[in-house]
Write a protein that holds these residues in place. Structure first.
Motif, PDB file in Angstrom:
ATOM      1  N   ALA A 168       0.904  -1.280   0.088  1.00 14.73           N
ATOM      2  CA  ALA A 168       0.128   0.017   0.110  1.00 14.73           C
ATOM      3  C   ALA A 168       0.921   1.322  -0.060  1.00 14.73           C
ATOM      4  O   ALA A 168       0.582   2.154  -0.761  1.00 14.73           O
ATOM      5  CB  ALA A 168      -1.060   0.101   1.056  1.00 14.73           C
ATOM      6  N   TYR A 169       1.901   1.343   0.610  1.00 14.31           N
ATOM      7  CA  TYR A 169       2.827   2.512   0.745  1.00 14.31           C
ATOM      8  C   TYR A 169       3.502   2.541  -0.685  1.00 14.31           C
ATOM      9  O   TYR A 169       3.450   3.669  -1.008  1.00 14.31           O
ATOM     10  CB  TYR A 169       3.908   2.062   1.989  1.00 14.31           C
ATOM     11  N   VAL A 172       0.773   4.018  -3.123  1.00 15.60           N
ATOM     12  CA  VAL A 172       0.552   5.453  -2.809  1.00 15.60           C
ATOM     13  C   VAL A 172       1.618   6.430  -3.299  1.00 15.60           C
ATOM     14  O   VAL A 172       1.310   7.261  -3.702  1.00 15.60           O
ATOM     15  CB  VAL A 172      -0.048   5.933  -1.444  1.00 15.60           C
ATOM     16  N   THR A 173       2.793   5.929  -2.942  1.00 10.44           N
ATOM     17  CA  THR A 173       4.196   6.597  -3.342  1.00 10.44           C
ATOM     18  C   THR A 173       4.397   6.885  -4.786  1.00 10.44           C
ATOM     19  O   THR A 173       4.433   7.894  -5.169  1.00 10.44           O
ATOM     20  CB  THR A 173       5.380   5.799  -2.609  1.00 10.44           C
ATOM     21  N   SER A 176       1.222   8.835  -6.418  1.00 10.22           N
ATOM     22  CA  SER A 176       1.267  10.188  -6.201  1.00 10.22           C
ATOM     23  C   SER A 176       2.515  10.981  -6.848  1.00 10.22           C
ATOM     24  O   SER A 176       2.256  12.126  -7.335  1.00 10.22           O
ATOM     25  CB  SER A 176       1.281  10.571  -4.528  1.00 10.22           C
ATOM     26  N   LEU A 236      -5.731   4.927  -1.538  1.00  7.70           N
ATOM     27  CA  LEU A 236      -5.233   4.173  -0.475  1.00  7.70           C
ATOM     28  C   LEU A 236      -6.383   3.980   0.830  1.00  7.70           C
ATOM     29  O   LEU A 236      -5.839   2.695   1.301  1.00  7.70           O
ATOM     30  CB  LEU A 236      -4.379   5.461   0.285  1.00  7.70           C
ATOM     31  N   TYR A 237      -7.186   4.368   0.886  1.00  7.39           N
ATOM     32  CA  TYR A 237      -8.325   3.969   1.879  1.00  7.39           C
ATOM     33  C   TYR A 237      -8.637   2.357   1.431  1.00  7.39           C
ATOM     34  O   TYR A 237      -8.783   1.633   2.577  1.00  7.39           O
ATOM     35  CB  TYR A 237      -9.560   4.807   1.815  1.00  7.39           C
ATOM     36  N   ALA A 239      -7.126   0.351  -0.440  1.00  8.20           N
ATOM     37  CA  ALA A 239      -5.997  -0.651  -0.269  1.00  8.20           C
ATOM     38  C   ALA A 239      -5.821  -0.942   1.092  1.00  8.20           C
ATOM     39  O   ALA A 239      -5.508  -2.263   1.396  1.00  8.20           O
ATOM     40  CB  ALA A 239      -4.690  -0.034  -0.791  1.00  8.20           C
ATOM     41  N   LEU A 240      -6.096  -0.101   2.277  1.00  8.63           N
ATOM     42  CA  LEU A 240      -5.783  -0.333   3.597  1.00  8.63           C
ATOM     43  C   LEU A 240      -6.988  -1.390   4.188  1.00  8.63           C
ATOM     44  O   LEU A 240      -6.908  -1.945   5.077  1.00  8.63           O
ATOM     45  CB  LEU A 240      -5.640   0.934   4.507  1.00  8.63           C
ATOM     46  N   LEU A 276      -0.328   5.592   7.489  1.00  6.23           N
ATOM     47  CA  LEU A 276      -0.995   5.503   6.001  1.00  6.23           C
ATOM     48  C   LEU A 276      -2.588   5.718   6.281  1.00  6.23           C
ATOM     49  O   LEU A 276      -3.246   6.354   5.453  1.00  6.23           O
ATOM     50  CB  LEU A 276      -0.658   4.318   5.388  1.00  6.23           C
ATOM     51  N   ALA A 280      -4.423   8.792   4.194  1.00  6.76           N
ATOM     52  CA  ALA A 280      -5.754   8.663   3.593  1.00  6.76           C
ATOM     53  C   ALA A 280      -6.518   9.740   3.887  1.00  6.76           C
ATOM     54  O   ALA A 280      -7.083  10.265   3.042  1.00  6.76           O
ATOM     55  CB  ALA A 280      -6.119   7.197   3.473  1.00  6.76           C
TER      56      ALA A 280
END
Length: 570
Positions: A168-169, A172-173, A176, A236-237, A239-240, A276, A280
């Motif tokens: 997930a990190y 989003v990295t 972005s 991201l939301y 994915a978590l 994370l 989000a």
């Protein structure tokens, strides 16, 4: 069809066409109700602003086997809706799969689709699925783009469960950073949904449909940076938590419970990474929805990139090793040869030692006599051979040679050829790293001249960039017999050719030069033996194929190469 769409690139995704702040079925900005792409989906999506109503235009009636520009053969229609269709096709010229969007030239959105596709193609960022062609021809407008058979949609990954924290990190990295780069060039996505984000087999994340997906549906936004940032927060939301951060279900994910509002991911699911989760929420700053305990909201991808950089880096999990089973003695080691050990009730008489009988003793004496005889015969033959060899050495006349003996010619010594200067050769497009050509022959193996990162490979695409290279000045007319080149990246594969040319500039086409040698390698050293020896002052080192390499501090992931320690011998 869903399984095919996962492998496809930039096909129409069919769930959730409205903005995050709007409901499905609402009127769009021009007052026309948005059509649903599938009658099974009525979900919230991403981006603010509305869509243009396409009117009554129908998708072009084409069939499998139809060929565009005598090159792109349509194979399978993936989507047909809203006046356009998306296909899996084959580029017969380059022998590779591609995706194609088709719509009539008189479609209300045809001009904007062409403009969006051409703008996206100019970006050339390998983190985005690349637009390869955008053409208006025979009353048709079509956009050709990459097809990634080894990529998996985020939608399919989330169908299995939430992403692991490091995944997930990374997602989003990379997303972005890619969107920040796109917005710096004035490009927005506006449909950044889970089906628009792909993970390749190498673990890289890529985004499809930059500008084009929104143009196909007439989506626009007065705040494009905020729209894309909020979309990244929703990704991201999801994915978590494996949940969509709004009340309506979307993209195969369940929405949040009715009436509870936007709650932090670590309150939805236990074990969510706190950093994370807050990230989000900062990205999902939607009309004051961010909780007070969070820091200031991120309203642009650039702000989101900075927020990620300020977080402690999340490292990948340690590889899990399965402990070997405990050592167990086998029945063979215990002496029973696979049979259960028997508990004897009576003592068993031990067999007599081998060869202790009368017959055994006679056999031992016979064998011993034969061995002694064989050793004696062998010694006599060896001594006789040595004596004969000594005689032959004594009787052989001594041979002397002088400088006039033709058989004493030695191989002509190899001498290094000094490089006096160099400059980059640019056949098409822009230079790679013109200021670094001197690093290829400065004697320092830690310095390099690097190419940019390309999407097509390993063979370079002649339509965009037929090759990259450097012309070396040897000072005078010389005959080059071999070359040694150090490479930074290994893999399948690097192809380098040597050409003799009359000029150090880029005005002389490669086709008019004399090719004197070539090599293809998968390692980090290329050695070229010249097959056509000619005298020349200028030698072009021309790279036409480069291996795939991951991103680093110098360039993004893609097909690329760097060279150092170039040496010529004559």
């Amino acid at each position: 069809m869903a399984e095919r769409s996962t492998a496809a690139v930039d096909v129409a995704d069919n769930s959730g066409d409205e903005p995050l702040t709007a409901k499905a079925g609402q009127s769009t900005s021009d007052g026309v109700a948005q059509d649903q792409e599938r009658d099974t989906d009525s979900e919230e999506a991403q981006g603010s602003g509305g869509t243009e109503g396409p009117g009554k235009v129908s998708a072009p009636e084409l069939h499998s086997g139809h060929k565009l520009a005598r090159r792109y053969r349509l194979e399978e229609c993936v989507t047909r809706l809203d006046g356009f269709s998306s296909w899996r096709a084959v580029d017969e010229k380059l022998r590779r799969a591609v995706g194609v969007h088709l719509l009539p030239a008189d479609h209300p959105r045809a001009r904007s689709v062409l403009a969006a596709a051409r703008s996206s193609a100019l970006l050339g960022d390998p983190r985005f699925v690349q637009v390869l062609d955008a053409v208006e021809e025979n009353d048709l407008v079509y956009v050709v783009h990459e097809w990634l058979p080894d990529a998996t949609e985020l939608t399919a990954l989330l169908a299995v469960g939430p992403l692991e924290v490091h995944e997930a990190y990374q997602m989003v990295t990379q997303v972005s950073q890619a969107m920040a780069a796109a917005h710096r060039e004035g490009l927005a996505h506006l449909r950044l949904t889970p089906s628009a984000v792909l993970r390749t087999s190498t673990g890289q994340w890529r985004i499809r449909g930059l500008a084009v997906n929104a143009a196909l549906r007439g989506i626009s936004s007065n705040t494009p940076q905020r729209t894309d940032t909020e979309a990244i927060g929703a990704l991201l939301y999801a994915a978590l938590t494996q949940r969509w951060p709004y009340e309506n279900d979307a993209y195969g994910l369940s929405g949040l419970p009715k009436g509870v509002g936007l709650i932090a991911p670590d309150q939805v699911r236990a074990g969510v990474h706190r950093g994370l989760s807050e990230l989000a929420m900062r990205a999902l700053a939607n009309d004051g929805a961010t909780a007070s305990r969070h820091e200031s909201p991120c309203t642009t991808p650039e702000e989101l990139v900075k927020a990620i950089a300020e977080m402690p880096r999340i490292r990948p999990p340690e590889p899990a090793f399965t402990a070997p089973p405990e050592y167990q003695r086998t029945s063979y080691q215990q002496g029973s040869y696979g049979r259960p050990t028997a508990h004897a009730t009576q003592p068993v008489a031990a067999p007599p030692p081998p060869l202790q009988s009368r017959t055994g003793k006679a056999l031992k004496w016979t064998v011993s006599a034969l061995l002694i005889a064989a050793l004696g015969l062998g010694s006599w033959q060896l001594a006789d051979a040595l004596m004969d060899h000594g005689k032959s050495d004594d009787t052989q006349p001594t041979r002397t040679t002088d400088g006039n003996d033709k058989n004493s010619d030695k191989t002509k010594p190899v001498r290094p050829v000094t490089i006096k200067g160099a400059q980059e050769y640019v056949a098409k497009g822009s230079p790679q790293a013109a200021a670094d050509v001197g690093k290829t022959y400065d004697g320092n193996s830690s310095t390099f001249w690097r190419s940019k990162s390309f999407v097509d490979g390993p063979n370079m695409n002649p339509a965009f960039k037929p090759g990259v290279g450097i012309v070396y000045d040897l000072g005078t007319q010389q005959t080059v017999t071999a070359a040694s080149i150090g490479l930074r990246y290994s893999g399948d594969h690097t192809t380098i050719g040597l050409y003799a040319t009359d000029s150090p500039g880029s005005s002389t086409p490669v086709d008019s030069m004399t090719r004197i040698g070539t090599v293809t390698t998968t390692g980090t050293t290329a050695k070229i033996t010249v097959t056509k020896k000619v005298k020349t002052r200028y030698v072009l080192l021309w790279i036409t194929a480069m291996p795939y390499a991951s991103g680093d501090q110098y360039s993004n992931a893609g097909y690329k190469q760097a060279i150092t320690d170039v040496k010529f011998t004559g």
